[in-house]
Design an enzyme around this catalytic site. Structure first.
Site, PDB file in Angstrom:
ATOM      1  N   GLY A 147       1.326  -0.806   0.296  1.00 29.18           N
ATOM      2  CA  GLY A 147       0.159  -0.101  -0.031  1.00 29.18           C
ATOM      3  C   GLY A 147       1.197   1.110  -0.187  1.00 29.18           C
ATOM      4  N   ALA A 183      -1.554   7.659   0.553  1.00 28.44           N
ATOM      5  CA  ALA A 183      -1.171   9.371   1.212  1.00 28.44           C
ATOM      6  C   ALA A 183       0.197   9.586   2.346  1.00 28.44           C
ATOM      7  CB  ALA A 183      -2.745   9.606   1.735  1.00 28.44           C
ATOM      8  N   HIS A 227      -8.732   1.389   5.110  1.00 24.42           N
ATOM      9  CA  HIS A 227      -8.411   0.819   5.769  1.00 24.42           C
ATOM     10  C   HIS A 227      -9.226  -0.340   6.955  1.00 24.42           C
ATOM     11  CE1 HIS A 227      -7.519   5.976   6.283  1.00 24.42           C
ATOM     12  NE2 HIS A 227      -6.474   4.957   5.359  1.00 24.42           N
TER      13      HIS A 227
HETATM   14  C1  LIG Z   1      -5.671   5.138  -1.513  1.00 28.13           C
HETATM   15  C2  LIG Z   1      -5.139   4.518  -0.665  1.00 28.13           C
HETATM   16  C3  LIG Z   1      -4.441   5.426   0.177  1.00 28.13           C
HETATM   17  C4  LIG Z   1      -4.209   5.162   1.815  1.00 28.13           C
HETATM   18  N1  LIG Z   1      -4.115   6.355   2.402  1.00 28.13           N
HETATM   19  C5  LIG Z   1      -2.953   5.806   4.142  1.00 28.13           C
HETATM   20  C6  LIG Z   1      -2.130   6.820   4.693  1.00 28.13           C
HETATM   21  O1  LIG Z   1      -2.220   8.073   4.310  1.00 28.13           O
HETATM   22  N2  LIG Z   1      -2.036   6.326   5.749  1.00 28.13           N
HETATM   23  C7  LIG Z   1      -2.211   5.095   5.402  1.00 28.13           C
HETATM   24  O2  LIG Z   1      -1.478   5.005   6.899  1.00 28.13           O
HETATM   25  N3  LIG Z   1      -3.078   4.275   5.498  1.00 28.13           N
HETATM   26  C8  LIG Z   1      -3.524   4.472   3.629  1.00 28.13           C
HETATM   27  N4  LIG Z   1      -3.857   3.642   2.964  1.00 28.13           N
HETATM   28  C9  LIG Z   1      -3.522   2.365   3.965  1.00 28.13           C
HETATM   29  C10 LIG Z   1      -2.677   1.751   3.873  1.00 28.13           C
HETATM   30  O3  LIG Z   1      -1.890   1.390   2.478  1.00 28.13           O
HETATM   31  C11 LIG Z   1      -2.700   0.361   4.518  1.00 28.13           C
HETATM   32  O4  LIG Z   1      -3.591   0.420   5.882  1.00 28.13           O
HETATM   33  C12 LIG Z   1      -1.129  -0.657   4.283  1.00 28.13           C
HETATM   34  O5  LIG Z   1      -1.098  -0.645   2.949  1.00 28.13           O
HETATM   35  C13 LIG Z   1      -1.398  -1.785   4.858  1.00 28.13           C
HETATM   36  O6  LIG Z   1      -0.470  -2.782   5.215  1.00 28.13           O
HETATM   37  P1  LIG Z   1      -0.627  -4.203   5.086  1.00 28.13           P
HETATM   38  O7  LIG Z   1       1.539  -3.947   5.130  1.00 28.13           O
HETATM   39  O8  LIG Z   1      -0.721  -4.608   6.002  1.00 28.13           O
HETATM   40  O9  LIG Z   1       0.028  -4.677   3.551  1.00 28.13           O
HETATM   41  P2  LIG Z   1      -0.358  -4.132   2.543  1.00 28.13           P
HETATM   42  O10 LIG Z   1       0.728  -2.975   2.095  1.00 28.13           O
HETATM   43  O11 LIG Z   1      -1.303  -3.746   1.479  1.00 28.13           O
HETATM   44  O12 LIG Z   1       0.783  -5.568   1.468  1.00 28.13           O
HETATM   45  C14 LIG Z   1       0.010  -5.667   1.476  1.00 28.13           C
HETATM   46  C15 LIG Z   1       1.549  -6.760   0.042  1.00 28.13           C
HETATM   47  O13 LIG Z   1       0.942  -8.038  -0.582  1.00 28.13           O
HETATM   48  C16 LIG Z   1       0.798  -8.420  -1.421  1.00 28.13           C
HETATM   49  N5  LIG Z   1      -0.211  -9.600  -1.704  1.00 28.13           N
HETATM   50  C17 LIG Z   1      -1.726  -9.518  -1.418  1.00 28.13           C
HETATM   51  N6  LIG Z   1      -1.748 -11.033  -1.352  1.00 28.13           N
HETATM   52  C18 LIG Z   1      -0.600 -11.818  -1.959  1.00 28.13           C
HETATM   53  C19 LIG Z   1      -0.011 -13.517  -2.239  1.00 28.13           C
HETATM   54  N7  LIG Z   1      -0.859 -14.069  -2.216  1.00 28.13           N
HETATM   55  N8  LIG Z   1       1.183 -13.763  -3.079  1.00 28.13           N
HETATM   56  C20 LIG Z   1       1.688 -12.314  -3.352  1.00 28.13           C
HETATM   57  N9  LIG Z   1       2.063 -10.361  -2.471  1.00 28.13           N
HETATM   58  C21 LIG Z   1       0.495 -10.919  -1.806  1.00 28.13           C
HETATM   59  C22 LIG Z   1      -0.647  -7.156  -2.072  1.00 28.13           C
HETATM   60  O14 LIG Z   1      -0.146  -7.057  -4.070  1.00 28.13           O
HETATM   61  C23 LIG Z   1       0.149  -6.421  -1.554  1.00 28.13           C
HETATM   62  O15 LIG Z   1       1.355  -5.898  -2.785  1.00 28.13           O
HETATM   63  C24 LIG Z   1      -3.834   3.717   2.137  1.00 28.13           C
HETATM   64  C25 LIG Z   1      -4.702   3.118   1.112  1.00 28.13           C
HETATM   65  C26 LIG Z   1      -4.846   3.576   0.195  1.00 28.13           C
HETATM   66  C27 LIG Z   1      -6.077   2.265  -1.230  1.00 28.13           C
END
Ligand SMILES: Cc1cc2nc3c(=O)[nH]c(=O)nc-3n(C[C@H](O)[C@H](O)[C@H](O)COP(=O)(O)OP(=O)(O)OC[C@H]3O[C@@H](n4cnc5c(N)ncnc54)[C@H](O)[C@@H]3O)c2cc1C
Ligand code: SF4
Length: 484
Positions: free
Chosen positions: A18, A23, A405
């Protein structure tokens, strides 16, 4: 975007997850989040977490936003007009900003890791953070964690989807290691399967991705002992997206960083000013005239009434609201988040519209798409800006809130009866298996979650001994109450 009955979920999909399209608002939640949800009492979170927030903030280069664009100044004015001006703040962000008096767009040697990181360019305030920063100013994970991991010998395999994880050599608890099977994520045919073997596994596929994978692996029999709590306690920060458009605005509202400022309109309700870069006008198809809600009354009827009324009263102004051209220059999205708890459940089922294979299906009480305080503020904002207040169309047409989120679904808990991992993020019933992503978060944070996800991952990793010292025997413990 993934569409569910209870929410439309926006999520990132790239090397860097993400962070590539977020942002980069990096806020710590209020302390009370450690007193709610299934992680309560499993550790002295309030005493422990500040240290890990500090590490996370250093790694992500968190600093206060100094680039206040026209949209932020309008938010401040509207907050003052509604009596909440004192709560206005500049967001904490992971962006490399120019020094006072200097122009953006200048390239410097690494400013974050004492020269050990990649060179970086200062922010040009183009508002494009959520399209992916083209200037190298946003602190995406490929410029910090992943950059350093590669430097220390880690290998990154892009465009690889994990489709299976199973214990090696017939050991049901993974004590002999795991086999991880992957396919090319961008291929429909000739998926180029590739297998890896390893001693330990860290799932970090996000709340949706990890739930999906674990449901699949449990059902396929690869990891049958995973807790049946997968999919429980999924939270979405109780969000609503409203906004305002100022047709013919003399200023370019897309200037600034994607989320530059915020306010609190009451104890539980937090609003941030959000923008997209000039030219992102396709977003206009997702916005429409502001529509309130009434208990028991479908919002769609109210919306039609509002749209028709507005068209008859102010035909010119109303038509300009729907004109796609110039939307990003003229519009401000207000992201409203509430720290009130609300949960849904994700199940692994055959959806009625595609019964050929199982996928995630949401269940539970409908979440409100209408937050009255937020709508009132949008009206005030539009009045101050001289524009028209907006709602988002999917919230009205399908009565489904949108959220970027999504958290939870494999939460930290005292035992497999209440969650999927223990307080050290170790998956119950397996050895050397961890989850470090948004799926473990066990309470509604009320703020953007990435800093908390990073801080929790830092804390989980602090319990892992250096490779030379590990006995590869790390297993989850139930009821870790009182343990460090
Ligand atoms: C448009 C937008 C704006 C945002 N703005 C903010 C912000 O300003 N501040 C903030 O705190 N949060 C923000 N967020 C939320 C934030 O991006 C997420 O909460 C955060 O990135 C989640 O982190 P994570 O480590 O859980 O997973 P992610 O960062 O989503 O990473 C998971 C990764 O695993 C990959 N994946 C999934 N399944 C598999 C699989 N089976 N095999 C291999 N890879 C896989 C996905 O493709 C992804 O690349 C925003 C989200 C979006 C969509
Ligand atoms: S505003 Fe533009 S330059 Fe600055 S971080 Fe966002 S995308 Fe990059």
């Amino acid at each position: 975007m993934r569409f569910f009955r209870h929410a439309t979920i926006f999520h990132g999909c790239a090397v860097g997850g993400g962070s590539i399209t977020y942002a980069c608002t990096l806020l710590a939640p209020p302390e009370k989040v450690w007193e709610a949800g299934s992680w309560t009492g499993l550790s002295d979170w309030k005493a422990e977490m500040p240290r890990y927030y500090e590490i996370a903030a250093r790694m992500l280069g968190v600093t206060e936003n100094r680039i206040l664009g026209p949209a932020d100044l309008l938010l401040k004015k509207a907050a003052e007009a509604s009596g909440t001006g004192h709560t206005f703040y500049c967001t904490k962000v992971g962006i490399f900003q120019a020094a006072e008096g200097e122009l953006g767009g200048q390239t410097y040697p690494d400013p974050f890791f004492a020269g050990d990181g990649p060179e970086r360019t200062t922010c040009v305030a183009c508002g494009g953070c959520m399209m992916g920063c083209r200037h190298g100013a946003k602190n995406t994970l490929d410029l910090n964690y992943l950059y350093h991991a590669e430097k220390h010998g880690a290998l990154i395999f892009p465009e690889r989807r994990v489709v299976n994880v199973k214990p090696l050599n017939g050991s049901s608890d993974g004590s002999a290691g795991y086999e991880v099977s992957t396919v090319k994520s961008t291929a429909w045919i000739r998926r180029q399967p590739q297998r890896f073997t390893c001693r330990g596994v860290v799932f970090s596929a996000s709340s949706l991705g990890t739930m999906e994978l674990l449901f699949h692996l449990k059902e396929e029999g690869s990891l049958p002992a995973i807790s049946g709590q997968i999919g429980k306690q999924v939270r979405t920060n109780s969000e609503s997206l409203i906004g305002a458009r100022v047709p013919g605005c003399s200023e370019d509202l897309s200037q600034g960083i994607a989320i530059g400022s915020g306010i609190y309109i009451d104890e539980h309700t937090h609003i941030e000013a959000v923008r997209y870069p000039g030219g992102s006008d396709a977003m206009s198809f997702l916005t429409t005239i502001l529509t309130d809600g009434r208990p028991g009354s479908p919002r769609i009827a109210l919306w039609l009434k509002n749209a028709l009324g507005s068209l008859l009263r102010h035909p010119f102004q109303t038509l300009r609201l729907y004109r796609p051209w110039g939307w990003a220059r003229e519009a401000v999205i207000l992201l409203c988040m509430q720290a009130l708890d609300g949960q849904i459940e994700m199940c692994w089922q055959r959806p009625w519209f595609w019964p050929f294979r199982k996928s995630l299906v949401s269940r539970g009480e409908k979440m409100p798409t209408y937050i009255p305080q937020a709508n009132e503020f949008a009206k005030k904002f539009a009045q101050v800006a001289g524009g028209t207040a907006m709602s988002t169309l999917p919230e009205i047409l399908f009565d489904v809130p949108g959220t970027a989120h999504c958290i939870g679904g494999c939460v930290v808990a005292d035992s497999p009866a209440h969650g999927v991992v223990d307080a050290h993020h170790r998956v119950f019933h397996y050895k050397n298996m961890y989850i470090c992503d948004g799926s473990v978060v066990a309470a509604n944070l009320g703020v953007n979650p990435s800093l908390t996800i990073t801080a929790l991952a830092e804390r989980a990793m602090s319990f892992i001994p250096p490779a030379a010292e590990t006995e590869w025997n790390d297993a989850a413990e139930s009821a870790m109450i009182g343990k460090p």
